[in-house]
Write an enzyme that holds these catalytic residues in place. Sequence first.
Site, mmCIF file in Angstrom:
data_model
loop_
_atom_site.group_PDB
_atom_site.id
_atom_site.type_symbol
_atom_site.label_atom_id
_atom_site.label_comp_id
_atom_site.label_asym_id
_atom_site.label_seq_id
_atom_site.Cartn_x
_atom_site.Cartn_y
_atom_site.Cartn_z
ATOM 1 C CG HIS A 222 -2.158 0.645 1.169
ATOM 2 N ND1 HIS A 222 -2.236 1.863 2.071
ATOM 3 C CD2 HIS A 222 -2.991 1.124 0.468
ATOM 4 C CE1 HIS A 222 -3.366 2.583 1.940
ATOM 5 N NE2 HIS A 222 -4.018 2.164 0.731
ATOM 6 C CE LYS A 224 -1.363 4.822 -1.366
ATOM 7 N NZ LYS A 224 -1.886 4.471 -0.195
ATOM 8 C CG ASP A 229 18.700 12.364 -9.483
ATOM 9 O OD1 ASP A 229 18.451 11.314 -10.064
ATOM 10 O OD2 ASP A 229 18.663 13.403 -10.070
ATOM 11 C CG HIS A 396 -7.669 8.238 0.467
ATOM 12 N ND1 HIS A 396 -6.113 8.160 -0.118
ATOM 13 C CD2 HIS A 396 -8.063 6.998 0.403
ATOM 14 C CE1 HIS A 396 -5.825 6.863 -0.436
ATOM 15 N NE2 HIS A 396 -6.943 6.188 -0.028
ATOM 16 C CE LYS A 398 -4.096 6.634 2.951
ATOM 17 N NZ LYS A 398 -5.304 6.138 3.117
ATOM 18 C CG ASP A 403 1.004 16.697 22.689
ATOM 19 O OD1 ASP A 403 -0.358 16.445 23.228
ATOM 20 O OD2 ASP A 403 1.804 16.059 23.506
#
EC number: 2.7.8.-
Length: 478
Positions: A222, A224, A229, A396, A398, A403
């Site tokens: 999952h 991405k 470089d 979508h 995450k 704090d």
Amino acid sequence: MLQSPSVIAVILLAFHVVGVVAALHAVMTVRTAPGAIAWAGSLLMMPYVTLVPYLIFGRSTFAGYVDARRFNDDRLREIRHGMTPREREARSACVVHEPTQVCMRALPRLTGMPCLANNDVRLLVNGTQTFDAIFAAIGQARQVLIVQFFIVHDDALGRRLQALLCERAQAGVKVYFLFDSIGCHALPRRYVRTLLEAGVDARPFSTHRGFVNRFQLNFRNHRKLVIVDGREAFIGGHNVGVEYLGERPPLAPWRDTHIALRGSAVLDLQMSFAEDWYWAAREVPHLLMPPPEVGGSMTCQVVPTGPADSQETCSLFFVEAIQSARHRLWITSPYFVPDEAVFAVLRLAVLRGVDVRILIPARPDHVVVYAASTIYAYQAVTAGIKLYRYQPGFLHQKVILIDDEAAAVGTANLDNRSFRLNFELMVMTADKGFAADVAAMLEADFANATRIGLDEFLGAPAPLRVAMHVAKLFAPIL
């Protein structure tokens, strides 16, 4: 042609014998007691119904992937041996041996990767900003380009990526392209063939290598990740498709978050990719040391997680993040299906007086997961956790804010699939300025959300509430 009763009896007996063997396997290998009990009971009582699902969904560890890690450790030693004294000194100087942030203290041992200083991280909010930055960086690649996505569509955005990768490969850049075979099940072969013909090294990540993984569809990569470089990396929630630009109803506008990272942590992100690439290609990709002059003042911890880990790294990462919060804990996730450990520390955080807020979508993309999320949301609200549903479109992203000085962005959802079944990648940051940017972003998101009350579940029709309870039974594989 009718079978004799004796033949049918033998077939049924064979199913039950195999069911007993599979039940013993479940007891020995399934990581959670409820999961082991559920699988073992079903295999013993209804083996002819449960055997095939168990072959597909039953295993909680990914056989063979650990070999990639072992090989990768050797490669890391080679990289260190090939460093100049100045590079080795610069790398050692970046290691933070005793992080001041509580949320980071256990992560180096949990992940096997050091906590590193001298990084710079910036937010990329939503698809246009994210892919403009990624495509601009890809266009500047001169040596090695790493591209990894869970989903790639053969649409306008996917073809832009394809054209850029082909152009860079033909210009002499070594281009690695890794895509998940399940997430990209609809990607036409011609898309990959065009990349290969242009000189791009394109590989699918599949769990089917070897007989023991032959039937597995449950483990998915999952992650991405784009690395240019060895200088700059991009990590977050976006896959490649026009829906991630917010251009495909009914989920539009799409709300997601990526980050761009420069500095010492880019090498650890390359190492995470190298493990995946070695599993897919049985070769180690070419890795580059981040230039010492490229970086900043931020401390970062790379957190790769997956079913090959000796511990439940992703679940423990969330537990550590939640229990370290002292006054504020804000989490955004498209799915809310926590395990018992995460749910327990969320409730304890509320009892400590922490402002616990969780933002989830108002629109479903997976009906079963949405139904399960609704009943978990009801249980969370009764425990004093503040849950909100994002209204403008599908959420979508995450993101975790702890704090006023720590934040994490990446690919892991607040659900069991991310905790135990998917390969995920998060980056924890310690920087008050960046945390303030994340707080401002989330405040805008909460302003576009409505708070969930007890009536969302209690006011639903009785058949729908029953369906939610049934959906919750599937939580171990959602």
